[in-house]
Design a protein around this motif. Structure first.
Motif, short mmCIF file in Angstrom:
data_model
loop_
_atom_site.label_atom_id
_atom_site.label_comp_id
_atom_site.label_asym_id
_atom_site.label_seq_id
_atom_site.Cartn_x
_atom_site.Cartn_y
_atom_site.Cartn_z
N LEU A 13 -4.21 13.00 -5.97
CA LEU A 13 -3.66 12.35 -7.17
C LEU A 13 -4.73 12.04 -8.21
O LEU A 13 -4.41 11.68 -9.34
N ILE B 1 0.12 4.35 -0.89
CA ILE B 1 -0.57 5.57 -0.45
C ILE B 1 -1.48 5.22 0.71
O ILE B 1 -2.51 4.58 0.54
N LYS B 2 -1.09 5.65 1.88
CA LYS B 2 -1.85 5.32 3.07
C LYS B 2 -2.90 6.38 3.40
O LYS B 2 -3.84 6.13 4.13
N ASN B 3 -2.76 7.55 2.82
CA ASN B 3 -3.64 8.67 3.12
C ASN B 3 -4.69 8.83 2.02
O ASN B 3 -4.34 9.02 0.86
N LEU C 11 -1.86 1.90 -8.39
CA LEU C 11 -2.34 2.69 -7.25
C LEU C 11 -3.85 2.57 -7.09
O LEU C 11 -4.37 2.51 -5.98
N HIS D 15 -5.89 1.22 -3.89
CA HIS D 15 -6.96 2.03 -3.29
C HIS D 15 -8.24 1.20 -3.14
O HIS D 15 -8.87 1.18 -2.08
N ASN E 116 0.86 -1.18 0.00
CA ASN E 116 0.00 0.00 0.00
C ASN E 116 0.90 1.23 0.00
O ASN E 116 1.39 1.64 1.04
N LEU F 229 -4.38 12.03 -0.04
CA LEU F 229 -3.39 11.99 -1.13
C LEU F 229 -3.97 11.28 -2.34
O LEU F 229 -3.73 11.69 -3.48
N SER F 230 -4.76 10.24 -2.10
CA SER F 230 -5.44 9.55 -3.22
C SER F 230 -6.34 10.52 -3.97
O SER F 230 -6.39 10.50 -5.20
#
Length: 150
Positions: free
Chosen positions: A50, A41-43, A135, A139, A39, A46-47
């Motif tokens: 992006l 992108i943990k936030n 990504l 997600h 993973n 931020l997803s």
């Protein structure tokens, strides 16, 4: 310039093939279960920055939706359906990560040989067609994990 774009398109398709082949070769390895929980992108913020939700919408509403029919729910899903969907997402994600890595190596070779425009175009294609799909899989996989924990 057109040749740079054609080259990037061809290399992208080659990367998908290499991703599939290597993924099939490693899917029974012991470390595969560890990499299935990647993973980057943990936030969730931020997803959103992006544009992963927008990217997902584009995938669902364009011709790209025909590429992987295994990553689709037809109706209300059972726990088993969600687990199977997650496995398909992991498979697709790791294939894209392998493809992304393959193209990064080619980009580094192009940079070393001063083919800057070709490297830049290939980088853009690699981000759009390998990094973003990986990504997006992560997600969506995180969303499924949340549901499965309940």
């Amino acid at each position: 310039m057109v040749l740079h774009f054609l080259n990037a398109i061809i290399i992208t398709f080659v990367s998908w093939t290499i991703g599939l082949l290597l993924n099939n070769a490693i899917k029974t390895a012991k470390f595969y279960s560890k990499i299935s929980n990647l993973n980057f992108i943990k936030n969730d913020g931020l997803s959103k920055i992006l544009g992963l939700n927008s990217f997902g919408w584009i995938i669902k509403n364009s011709f790209f939706k025909v590429f992987n029919q295994n990553i689709k729910l037809k109706q209300r899903a059972s726990r088993e359906d969600l687990k199977q969907l997650r496995n398909e997402m992991v498979y697709a994600e790791i294939g894209h990560i392998i493809g992304f890595t393959f193209i990064i190596i080619i980009i580094l070779i192009k940079l070393w040989s001063a083919q800057y425009m070709s490297a830049l175009i290939m980088l853009v294609f690699n981000v759009i067609f390998n990094l973003y799909p990986a990504l997006l899989q992560q997600h969506n996989k995180k969303r499924i994990d949340t549901i499965l924990k309940q």
